[in-house]
Design a protein around this motif. Structure first.
Motif, short mmCIF file in Angstrom:
data_model
loop_
_atom_site.label_atom_id
_atom_site.label_comp_id
_atom_site.label_asym_id
_atom_site.label_seq_id
_atom_site.Cartn_x
_atom_site.Cartn_y
_atom_site.Cartn_z
N ILE A 17 0.84 -1.21 0.00
CA ILE A 17 0.00 0.00 0.00
C ILE A 17 0.87 1.25 0.00
CG2 ILE A 17 -1.58 1.37 1.43
CD1 ILE A 17 -2.86 -1.30 2.29
N ILE A 18 1.88 1.29 0.85
CA ILE A 18 2.77 2.46 0.93
C ILE A 18 3.54 2.63 -0.38
CG2 ILE A 18 4.83 3.37 2.07
CD1 ILE A 18 3.77 2.21 4.68
N THR A 19 4.00 1.52 -0.95
CA THR A 19 4.74 1.59 -2.21
C THR A 19 3.89 2.14 -3.34
OG1 THR A 19 6.09 -0.32 -1.54
CG2 THR A 19 6.08 0.26 -3.88
N ILE A 20 2.65 1.66 -3.43
CA ILE A 20 1.75 2.14 -4.49
C ILE A 20 1.46 3.63 -4.30
CG2 ILE A 20 -0.57 1.94 -5.46
CD1 ILE A 20 -0.46 -1.04 -4.81
N MET A 21 1.33 4.07 -3.06
CA MET A 21 1.04 5.48 -2.81
C MET A 21 2.15 6.38 -3.34
SD MET A 21 -0.91 6.00 0.83
CE MET A 21 0.51 5.55 1.80
N VAL A 22 3.41 6.01 -3.11
CA VAL A 22 4.50 6.89 -3.55
C VAL A 22 4.65 6.84 -5.07
CG1 VAL A 22 6.41 5.22 -3.42
CG2 VAL A 22 6.84 7.64 -2.93
N LEU A 23 4.27 5.73 -5.67
CA LEU A 23 4.32 5.64 -7.13
C LEU A 23 3.29 6.54 -7.80
CD1 LEU A 23 4.87 1.80 -7.66
CD2 LEU A 23 6.55 3.63 -7.87
N GLY A 24 2.31 7.02 -7.00
CA GLY A 24 1.32 7.94 -7.54
C GLY A 24 1.86 9.34 -7.76
N ILE A 25 3.06 9.62 -7.26
CA ILE A 25 3.69 10.93 -7.46
C ILE A 25 4.54 10.86 -8.72
CG2 ILE A 25 5.20 12.69 -6.47
CD1 ILE A 25 4.55 11.61 -3.71
N SER A 26 4.17 11.64 -9.72
CA SER A 26 4.91 11.65 -10.98
C SER A 26 6.03 12.68 -10.93
CB SER A 26 3.97 11.98 -12.15
OG SER A 26 2.93 11.03 -12.24
N ALA A 27 7.16 12.36 -11.49
CA ALA A 27 8.29 13.29 -11.53
C ALA A 27 7.92 14.52 -12.37
CB ALA A 27 9.53 12.62 -12.11
N PRO A 28 8.39 15.70 -11.99
CA PRO A 28 8.07 16.90 -12.79
C PRO A 28 8.67 16.82 -14.18
CG PRO A 28 9.76 17.38 -11.14
CD PRO A 28 9.25 16.01 -10.84
N GLU A 29 7.99 17.40 -15.14
CA GLU A 29 8.47 17.36 -16.52
C GLU A 29 9.62 18.33 -16.76
OE1 GLU A 29 5.21 17.95 -19.12
OE2 GLU A 29 4.11 16.16 -18.46
N GLY A 30 9.62 19.43 -16.02
CA GLY A 30 10.69 20.41 -16.18
C GLY A 30 11.80 20.21 -15.17
N SER A 31 12.81 21.08 -15.24
CA SER A 31 13.96 20.96 -14.35
C SER A 31 14.13 22.18 -13.45
CB SER A 31 15.24 20.79 -15.18
OG SER A 31 15.41 21.90 -16.07
N GLY A 32 13.14 23.06 -13.44
CA GLY A 32 13.24 24.28 -12.64
C GLY A 32 12.64 24.11 -11.26
N MET A 33 12.89 25.12 -10.39
CA MET A 33 12.36 25.09 -9.04
C MET A 33 10.83 25.11 -9.04
SD MET A 33 12.90 24.85 -5.85
CE MET A 33 14.70 25.07 -5.79
N ALA A 34 10.25 25.85 -9.99
CA ALA A 34 8.78 25.90 -10.07
C ALA A 34 8.20 24.52 -10.36
CB ALA A 34 8.36 26.89 -11.16
N ASP A 35 8.90 23.76 -11.19
CA ASP A 35 8.45 22.39 -11.49
C ASP A 35 8.52 21.52 -10.25
OD1 ASP A 35 8.09 22.70 -14.42
OD2 ASP A 35 10.25 23.08 -14.35
N LEU A 36 9.59 21.70 -9.48
CA LEU A 36 9.74 20.92 -8.25
C LEU A 36 8.66 21.30 -7.23
CD1 LEU A 36 11.38 18.90 -6.59
CD2 LEU A 36 12.82 20.81 -5.82
N LEU A 37 8.40 22.59 -7.09
CA LEU A 37 7.40 23.04 -6.13
C LEU A 37 6.00 22.60 -6.52
CD1 LEU A 37 8.67 26.66 -5.37
CD2 LEU A 37 8.90 24.61 -3.95
N SER A 38 5.81 22.35 -7.81
CA SER A 38 4.48 21.90 -8.26
C SER A 38 4.11 20.53 -7.67
CB SER A 38 4.43 21.83 -9.79
OG SER A 38 5.28 20.79 -10.28
N LEU A 39 5.12 19.82 -7.16
CA LEU A 39 4.85 18.51 -6.54
C LEU A 39 4.33 18.65 -5.11
CD1 LEU A 39 7.98 16.43 -7.64
CD2 LEU A 39 5.69 16.44 -8.65
N GLY A 40 4.28 19.90 -4.61
CA GLY A 40 3.88 20.12 -3.22
C GLY A 40 2.59 19.43 -2.81
N PRO A 41 1.48 19.63 -3.53
CA PRO A 41 0.22 18.97 -3.14
C PRO A 41 0.32 17.45 -3.11
CG PRO A 41 -0.22 20.73 -4.70
CD PRO A 41 1.27 20.57 -4.66
N ALA A 42 1.01 16.89 -4.09
CA ALA A 42 1.14 15.43 -4.15
C ALA A 42 1.96 14.91 -2.96
CB ALA A 42 1.80 15.01 -5.46
N VAL A 43 3.03 15.63 -2.62
CA VAL A 43 3.89 15.21 -1.50
C VAL A 43 3.13 15.34 -0.18
CG1 VAL A 43 5.98 15.75 -0.21
CG2 VAL A 43 6.02 15.75 -2.71
#
Length: 206
Positions: A17-43
């Protein structure tokens, strides 16, 4: 049946269950800080769910210390708990993909309430099975004492449900859920007392 199979199966399901949950977070498509911060809600969604599932695993492990041999009722109650818990990845993924929309958040809270009820049922089944084996003064009082922690948990989850419906954009529902999880960071002390009573009983019998 010895408890080993039920414990090992439960640990495996919870790990998946824990493994599947983390796999639900997709890596950002870009390489900038804004792309990284876009993962905030998912994290944030993953972190809240991880704490919830991890807390249940900790208490489940603590609870199974009481069990020497499983019964059919224990097995089915445990399967019911795992069945409901296994929906955590789906609910978590839905929330983070919809940016905490009202309906996904409401469904997530309802799922947490169902998990709580199924775990409390498992705990009750195991306590009843163990206490039936004991003839210790005060055990009946321990078994039927006020279940304050369970009531507080369900109360906070009910508050979270209201907040998810009435104030979905505030994310206060998640705060209430974290508070509900925090009640179980320290496993149920009644279980510890019952375990001590069981150990003393077995020593006397031995």
């Amino acid at each position: 049946m010895p408890k080993g199979r039920m414990e090992a199966f439960s640990d495996g399901v919870i790990a998946i269950i824990i493994t599947i949950m983390v796999l639900g977070i997709s890596a950002p498509e870009g390489s900038g800080m804004a792309d990284l911060l876009s993962l905030g809600p998912a994290v944030i969604c993953y972190a809240v769910s991880f704490v919830g599932v991890g807390t249940y695993w900790n208490n489940h492990h603590h609870l199974l210390n009481l069990v020497q041999r499983t019964t059919g009722r224990m097995l089915w109650s445990n399967l019911l708990f795992l069945f409901v818990l296994s929906f955590f990845p789906l609910a978590t993924d839905w929330i983070q993909k919809t940016d905490f929309a009202a309906l996904p958040t409401t469904c997530y809270i309802v799922l947490n309430m169902l998990v709580s009820l199924s775990y409390m049922n498992l705990e009750r089944v195991i306590r009843n099975a163990v206490s039936c084996q004991l003839s210790i003064s005060g055990m009946s009082e321990l078994q039927h004492k006020s279940l304050a922690k369970e009531r507080w948990t369900l109360g906070l989850e009910a508050v979270a449900l209201v907040l998810a419906i009435a104030l979905p954009t505030t994310h206060l529902a998640f705060v209430a859920m974290v508070l509900a999880f925090s009640l179980w960071v320290i496993p149920d002390l009644r279980i510890a007392r019952l375990f001590d009573a069981l150990a003393t009983y077995e020593d006397d019998e031995g």
